[in-house]
Motif scaffolding. Structure first.
Motif, PDB file in Angstrom:
ATOM      1  N   ARG A 138      -3.275 -11.437   0.310  1.00 57.16           N
ATOM      2  CA  ARG A 138      -3.265 -10.515  -0.822  1.00 57.16           C
ATOM      3  C   ARG A 138      -2.962  -9.078  -0.407  1.00 57.16           C
ATOM      4  N   VAL A 139      -3.404  -8.698   0.813  1.00 55.11           N
ATOM      5  CA  VAL A 139      -3.309  -7.295   1.241  1.00 55.11           C
ATOM      6  C   VAL A 139      -2.854  -7.223   2.691  1.00 55.11           C
ATOM      7  N   VAL A 140      -2.076  -6.189   2.985  1.00 58.74           N
ATOM      8  CA  VAL A 140      -1.798  -5.809   4.375  1.00 58.74           C
ATOM      9  C   VAL A 140      -2.527  -4.497   4.630  1.00 58.74           C
ATOM     10  N   SER A 141      -3.223  -4.421   5.749  1.00 57.07           N
ATOM     11  CA  SER A 141      -3.960  -3.209   6.114  1.00 57.07           C
ATOM     12  C   SER A 141      -3.375  -2.611   7.395  1.00 57.07           C
ATOM     13  N   LEU A 142      -2.899  -1.370   7.306  1.00 56.66           N
ATOM     14  CA  LEU A 142      -2.377  -0.632   8.460  1.00 56.66           C
ATOM     15  C   LEU A 142      -3.395   0.418   8.882  1.00 56.66           C
ATOM     16  N   THR A 143      -3.375   0.794  10.151  1.00 61.08           N
ATOM     17  CA  THR A 143      -4.180   1.921  10.624  1.00 61.08           C
ATOM     18  C   THR A 143      -3.232   3.015  11.096  1.00 61.08           C
ATOM     19  N   GLN A 144      -3.405   4.220  10.549  1.00 63.90           N
ATOM     20  CA  GLN A 144      -2.530   5.347  10.858  1.00 63.90           C
ATOM     21  C   GLN A 144      -3.370   6.574  11.207  1.00 63.90           C
ATOM     22  N   ALA A 145      -3.322   7.062  12.447  1.00 62.89           N
ATOM     23  CA  ALA A 145      -2.678   6.490  13.620  1.00 62.89           C
ATOM     24  C   ALA A 145      -3.449   5.243  14.077  1.00 62.89           C
ATOM     25  N   THR A 146      -2.779   4.407  14.863  1.00 63.26           N
ATOM     26  CA  THR A 146      -3.370   3.119  15.210  1.00 63.26           C
ATOM     27  C   THR A 146      -4.539   3.277  16.178  1.00 63.26           C
ATOM     28  N   GLU A 147      -5.213   2.179  16.392  1.00 65.72           N
ATOM     29  CA  GLU A 147      -6.365   2.172  17.300  1.00 65.72           C
ATOM     30  C   GLU A 147      -5.976   2.437  18.745  1.00 65.72           C
ATOM     31  N   VAL A 148      -4.691   2.344  19.077  1.00 66.46           N
ATOM     32  CA  VAL A 148      -4.247   2.656  20.440  1.00 66.46           C
ATOM     33  C   VAL A 148      -3.443   3.953  20.477  1.00 66.46           C
ATOM     34  N   GLY A 149      -3.562   4.747  19.420  1.00 69.08           N
ATOM     35  CA  GLY A 149      -3.002   6.089  19.431  1.00 69.08           C
ATOM     36  C   GLY A 149      -1.538   6.224  19.101  1.00 69.08           C
ATOM     37  N   THR A 150      -0.939   5.189  18.548  1.00 72.35           N
ATOM     38  CA  THR A 150       0.462   5.273  18.146  1.00 72.35           C
ATOM     39  C   THR A 150       0.564   5.539  16.646  1.00 72.35           C
ATOM     40  N   ALA A 151       1.713   6.036  16.217  1.00 70.87           N
ATOM     41  CA  ALA A 151       1.881   6.421  14.812  1.00 70.87           C
ATOM     42  C   ALA A 151       3.034   5.665  14.167  1.00 70.87           C
ATOM     43  N   TYR A 152       2.792   5.156  12.979  1.00 72.11           N
ATOM     44  CA  TYR A 152       3.846   4.520  12.189  1.00 72.11           C
ATOM     45  C   TYR A 152       4.799   5.584  11.649  1.00 72.11           C
ATOM     46  N   ARG A 153       6.095   5.414  11.885  1.00 65.73           N
ATOM     47  CA  ARG A 153       7.097   6.281  11.288  1.00 65.73           C
ATOM     48  C   ARG A 153       7.279   5.921   9.811  1.00 65.73           C
ATOM     49  N   PRO A 154       7.767   6.871   9.001  1.00 64.49           N
ATOM     50  CA  PRO A 154       7.964   6.563   7.571  1.00 64.49           C
ATOM     51  C   PRO A 154       8.827   5.329   7.348  1.00 64.49           C
ATOM     52  N   GLU A 155       9.879   5.180   8.163  1.00 67.05           N
ATOM     53  CA  GLU A 155      10.759   4.030   7.974  1.00 67.05           C
ATOM     54  C   GLU A 155      10.054   2.719   8.308  1.00 67.05           C
ATOM     55  N   GLU A 156       9.114   2.753   9.247  1.00 68.02           N
ATOM     56  CA  GLU A 156       8.350   1.549   9.565  1.00 68.02           C
ATOM     57  C   GLU A 156       7.429   1.172   8.414  1.00 68.02           C
ATOM     58  N   ILE A 157       6.816   2.178   7.793  1.00 72.60           N
ATOM     59  CA  ILE A 157       5.941   1.908   6.642  1.00 72.60           C
ATOM     60  C   ILE A 157       6.766   1.393   5.470  1.00 72.60           C
ATOM     61  N   ARG A 158       7.927   1.984   5.259  1.00 72.99           N
ATOM     62  CA  ARG A 158       8.786   1.511   4.157  1.00 72.99           C
ATOM     63  C   ARG A 158       9.216   0.066   4.371  1.00 72.99           C
ATOM     64  N   ALA A 159       9.522  -0.297   5.611  1.00 70.99           N
ATOM     65  CA  ALA A 159       9.921  -1.678   5.901  1.00 70.99           C
ATOM     66  C   ALA A 159       8.762  -2.638   5.651  1.00 70.99           C
ATOM     67  N   ILE A 160       7.565  -2.245   6.044  1.00 69.76           N
ATOM     68  CA  ILE A 160       6.384  -3.072   5.790  1.00 69.76           C
ATOM     69  C   ILE A 160       6.116  -3.166   4.294  1.00 69.76           C
ATOM     70  N   SER A 161       6.259  -2.033   3.598  1.00 68.22           N
ATOM     71  CA  SER A 161       6.052  -2.025   2.147  1.00 68.22           C
ATOM     72  C   SER A 161       7.035  -2.960   1.442  1.00 68.22           C
ATOM     73  N   ALA A 162       8.283  -2.954   1.888  1.00 70.45           N
ATOM     74  CA  ALA A 162       9.285  -3.832   1.274  1.00 70.45           C
ATOM     75  C   ALA A 162       8.904  -5.297   1.478  1.00 70.45           C
ATOM     76  N   THR A 163       8.393  -5.608   2.664  1.00 69.75           N
ATOM     77  CA  THR A 163       7.923  -6.966   2.933  1.00 69.75           C
ATOM     78  C   THR A 163       6.744  -7.321   2.034  1.00 69.75           C
ATOM     79  N   CYS A 164       5.843  -6.351   1.846  1.00 68.74           N
ATOM     80  CA  CYS A 164       4.700  -6.594   0.965  1.00 68.74           C
ATOM     81  C   CYS A 164       5.148  -6.885  -0.466  1.00 68.74           C
ATOM     82  N   ARG A 165       6.089  -6.098  -0.956  1.00 63.53           N
ATOM     83  CA  ARG A 165       6.576  -6.325  -2.330  1.00 63.53           C
ATOM     84  C   ARG A 165       7.244  -7.696  -2.447  1.00 63.53           C
ATOM     85  N   GLU A 166       7.993  -8.049  -1.419  1.00 63.39           N
ATOM     86  CA  GLU A 166       8.672  -9.346  -1.420  1.00 63.39           C
ATOM     87  C   GLU A 166       7.673 -10.494  -1.494  1.00 63.39           C
TER      88      GLU A 166
END
Length: 347
Positions: A138-166
């Motif tokens: 039902r849900v995808v949960s992201l951590t921003q910044a991640t637990e290992v200190g990396t950051a999702y770029r906007p394009e990465e979030i948009r790609a994940i969002s598109a997958t979620c909508r699909e």
């Protein structure tokens, strides 16, 4: 006497920033309405709407466990599941609270790349099984910044969002260190959330200079229906709510939140630079927020502890996490780096 020297185990070790402290002191004059009907809670919510450039629903909670767990519960029924990374805080550090508050929604763990989920990993989990015997994603949960200190770029979030909508999934973001991601990427809060397809964000204040307090922002306002009742039932409706919301006013009104996050990030970068040439020391992950993850000999870690340094080693043998804070002293960073170098020098 307690040791008050700055440490690097957690950004939760730090105190309250001056802006949050001053706002609390100002809110402490006279009387005001209870249970969130006060002027400070209204002002804080309006600050969030201006900052994110949208008319979102805003709620305040005591801590990140409650914020994330209640937000996920609002998105799920008990027979649903949440897809998250194998290192996600909601999986490793919430003591089962997401499952508890959702009356049993299951967390499904996906593989990550440098702590980040990918559309392929999400799709693999979501489509693994679709029979009635398996909890429905039902849900995808992201951590921003991640637990290992990396950051999702906007394009990465948009790609994940598109997958979620699909796949018919909602997108939740655990933003305990959201400020650090904004500072590193130079992106606006809107670009990293609703403009990229995020439905709900839990914005962390505790790690960004506040004493307590997280904000839950619903960009998809329909999902916030009756969320105030969830907060009340979970013991998160403070009677003197102004003391949770006023610090946000202090932190947001002149962009102190972003300045402090940038400072913490720069201290992390400095630490990484100071030890990058030390033989036997290597970065485990890119330094993109306020955390530095170093691989080094166990003997060196023991030497650092003996010298009074505190840090976490929950990331595997020889791995150590060093977190910088809004108030980290550059000289203290240099002292730590010098001791790391000394600890790695053969006797």
């Amino acid at each position: 006497m307690p040791d008050s020297s700055q440490q690097f185990a957690s950004d939760n070790y730090s105190g309250i920033c001056p802006e949050a402290w001053a706002a609390m002191a100002e809110a402490n004059h006279g009387h005001d309405r209870a249970y969130g009907d006060d002027q400070w809670t209204v002002r804080a919510a309006d600050h969030f709407r201006r900052l994110f450039e949208t008319d979102c629903e805003v709620f305040f909670a005591f801590n990140g466990t409650a914020a994330n767990s209640l937000a996920l519960a609002a998105l799920c029924q008990s027979y649903h599941s949440v897809i998250c990374s194998e290192t996600a805080h909601v999986e490793t550090d919430e003591c089962g609270a997401p499952e508890f508050f959702s009356n049993g929604s299951k967390l499904l763990l996906a593989k990550t790349e440098n702590g980040k989920l990918t559309p392929a990993a999400i799709r693999e989990i979501a489509l693994k099984r679709q029979d009635i015997h398996y909890p429905k994603p039902r849900v995808v949960s992201l951590t921003q910044a991640t637990e290992v200190g990396t950051a999702y770029r906007p394009e990465e979030i948009r790609a994940i969002s598109a997958t979620c909508r699909e796949l018919g999934l909602k997108l939740h973001m655990d933003g305990a260190r959201f400020a650090n991601a904004c500072a590193f990427l130079g992106c606006s809060p809107a670009e990293l959330t609703w403009q990229a397809g995020v439905d709900v964000l839990c914005f962390g204040g505790t790690k960004n200079g506040m004493a307590v307090g997280e904000a839950i922002l619903f960009f998809n306002k329909e999902l916030a229906e009756d969320f105030d009742y969830r907060c009340k039932q979970a013991g998160q409706l403070a009677s003197k709510m102004r003391y949770l919301s006023a610090p946000w006013v202090g932190l947001l009104q002149n962009d102190a939140w972003l300045r402090y996050a940038g400072h913490a990030n720069r201290c992390a970068q400095l630490l990484a630079e100071l030890v990058e040439d030390v033989p036997g020391v290597s970065l485990m992950f890119p330094v993109e927020a306020n955390g530095v993850f170093l691989q080094m000999a166990e003997r060196a870690l023991e030497i650092l502890r003996a010298r009074g340094w505190r840090f976490y080693t929950f990331i595997g043998a020889g791995g150590a996490r060093f977190m910088c804070s809004w108030d980290t002293d550059e000289q203290r960073v240099r002292q730590l780096a010098a001791d790391i170098r000394a600890a790695m020098t053969p006797a």
